[in-house]
Design an enzyme around this catalytic site. Sequence first.
Site, PDB file in Angstrom:
ATOM      1  N   GLU A   1       0.818  -1.217   0.000  1.00  0.00           N
ATOM      2  CA  GLU A   1       0.000   0.000   0.000  1.00  0.00           C
ATOM      3  C   GLU A   1       0.857   1.274   0.000  1.00  0.00           C
ATOM      4  O   GLU A   1       0.361   2.341  -0.380  1.00  0.00           O
ATOM      5  CB  GLU A   1      -0.979  -0.026   1.186  1.00  0.00           C
ATOM      6  CG  GLU A   1      -2.062  -1.082   0.959  1.00  0.00           C
ATOM      7  CD  GLU A   1      -2.935  -1.350   2.171  1.00  0.00           C
ATOM      8  OE1 GLU A   1      -4.091  -1.749   1.994  1.00  0.00           O
ATOM      9  OE2 GLU A   1      -2.456  -1.194   3.323  1.00  0.00           O
TER      10      GLU A   1
ATOM     11  N   ASP B   1     -11.743  -6.890  -3.158  1.00  0.00           N
ATOM     12  CA  ASP B   1     -12.567  -8.112  -3.075  1.00  0.00           C
ATOM     13  C   ASP B   1     -13.951  -7.704  -2.599  1.00  0.00           C
ATOM     14  O   ASP B   1     -14.166  -6.541  -2.253  1.00  0.00           O
ATOM     15  CB  ASP B   1     -11.938  -9.112  -2.084  1.00  0.00           C
ATOM     16  CG  ASP B   1     -11.800  -8.504  -0.692  1.00  0.00           C
ATOM     17  OD1 ASP B   1     -10.738  -7.922  -0.407  1.00  0.00           O
ATOM     18  OD2 ASP B   1     -12.765  -8.573   0.098  1.00  0.00           O
TER      19      ASP B   1
HETATM   20  N1  SAH Z   1      -2.820 -11.545   2.599  1.00  0.00           N
HETATM   21  C1  SAH Z   1      -2.352 -10.790   3.724  1.00  0.00           C
HETATM   22  C2  SAH Z   1      -3.472 -10.505   4.733  1.00  0.00           C
HETATM   23  C3  SAH Z   1      -4.450  -9.492   4.237  1.00  0.00           C
HETATM   24  S1  SAH Z   1      -5.588  -8.977   5.437  1.00  0.00           S
HETATM   25  C4  SAH Z   1      -1.228 -11.542   4.393  1.00  0.00           C
HETATM   26  O1  SAH Z   1      -1.199 -12.752   4.296  1.00  0.00           O
HETATM   27  O2  SAH Z   1      -0.389 -10.892   5.016  1.00  0.00           O
HETATM   28  C5  SAH Z   1      -6.526  -7.825   4.511  1.00  0.00           C
HETATM   29  C6  SAH Z   1      -5.998  -6.396   4.415  1.00  0.00           C
HETATM   30  O3  SAH Z   1      -6.694  -5.700   3.399  1.00  0.00           O
HETATM   31  C7  SAH Z   1      -6.234  -5.563   5.670  1.00  0.00           C
HETATM   32  O4  SAH Z   1      -5.218  -4.607   5.820  1.00  0.00           O
HETATM   33  C8  SAH Z   1      -7.613  -4.916   5.429  1.00  0.00           C
HETATM   34  O5  SAH Z   1      -7.642  -3.560   5.832  1.00  0.00           O
HETATM   35  C9  SAH Z   1      -7.846  -4.991   3.921  1.00  0.00           C
HETATM   36  N2  SAH Z   1      -9.002  -5.790   3.464  1.00  0.00           N
HETATM   37  C10 SAH Z   1      -9.260  -6.038   2.140  1.00  0.00           C
HETATM   38  N3  SAH Z   1     -10.329  -6.834   2.003  1.00  0.00           N
HETATM   39  C11 SAH Z   1     -10.789  -7.101   3.249  1.00  0.00           C
HETATM   40  C12 SAH Z   1     -11.860  -7.906   3.746  1.00  0.00           C
HETATM   41  N4  SAH Z   1     -12.646  -8.603   2.928  1.00  0.00           N
HETATM   42  N5  SAH Z   1     -12.036  -7.973   5.089  1.00  0.00           N
HETATM   43  C13 SAH Z   1     -11.226  -7.273   5.932  1.00  0.00           C
HETATM   44  N6  SAH Z   1     -10.191  -6.527   5.509  1.00  0.00           N
HETATM   45  C14 SAH Z   1      -9.955  -6.426   4.187  1.00  0.00           C
END
Ligand code: SAH
Length: 230
Positions: free
Chosen positions: A12, A196
């Site tokens: 980001e 998503d």
């Molecule tokens: N793939 C990452 C984890 C991502 S968590 C890893 O393995 O390290 C999701 C991140 O994107 C968070 O920072 C949140 O703010 C945002 N986000 C995007 N889609 C989301 C969803 N469906 N629910 C909650 N947070 C979401």
Amino acid sequence: MKIAIMGAMPEEITPILERIGEYKTTKYANNIYYETSYKGCELVIAYSKIGKVFSTLTATSMIEHFGCTKLLFSGVAGGINPSLKIGDLIVAKKLVQHDLDITVFGHPMGFVPGGSVFIESDKEFIDIAKDVAKELGKTLQEGVIATGDQFVHDSKVKDAIATHFNADALEMEGASVAVVCNALNTPFFILRAISDTADTDASFSFDEFMESSAIISAEFVMKMVDKIIE
Ligand code: SAH
């Protein structure tokens, strides 16, 4: 003027660091902060790590330790409002912690005594964002962003959050950053591009689109910076 630019994950803020090119790196409170001078304005850039606690720590550090007086958050989110498609931008008009639950004591979801369910964003930044969107010919949706410490990938959970808070998107850092900025009288702006739609396919969609959506948000936020300092 010293502006904080914050994300939750490396992807980001990388597009912002790449655009800026040169910066000083400072380690503080188990995190890395990137400081630079940009068109005569000081910027402090960092990703907090995921979730409400880490984002609280980073937002607080940027304001209290680094002396930032405005905070812009750039990142990705799960879309709730069906009008939000992958890559679309949403700015938070107000934010809520959807997983803050002491309802058994008669309080509404998202509320603790001494706090409030919703925190409103700075109106001036939203106006600037509307101007930027117009100039870029982009659609910018305004709405409610719901924040909690879980990646939502279930239509039922998503629908419950939508119904409860009239939320348009959900993520894991916005409301905590809002609480910090509100308490410390620091104007803030939370921008998210959709990665998503928080249902069964969310993790696959996230993996596919997180990087491209993060770039869309980062580019918009840099245009905001240009407008704020011009
Ligand atoms: N793939 C990452 C984890 C991502 S968590 C890893 O393995 O390290 C999701 C991140 O994107 C968070 O920072 C949140 O703010 C945002 N986000 C995007 N889609 C989301 C969803 N469906 N629910 C909650 N947070 C979401």
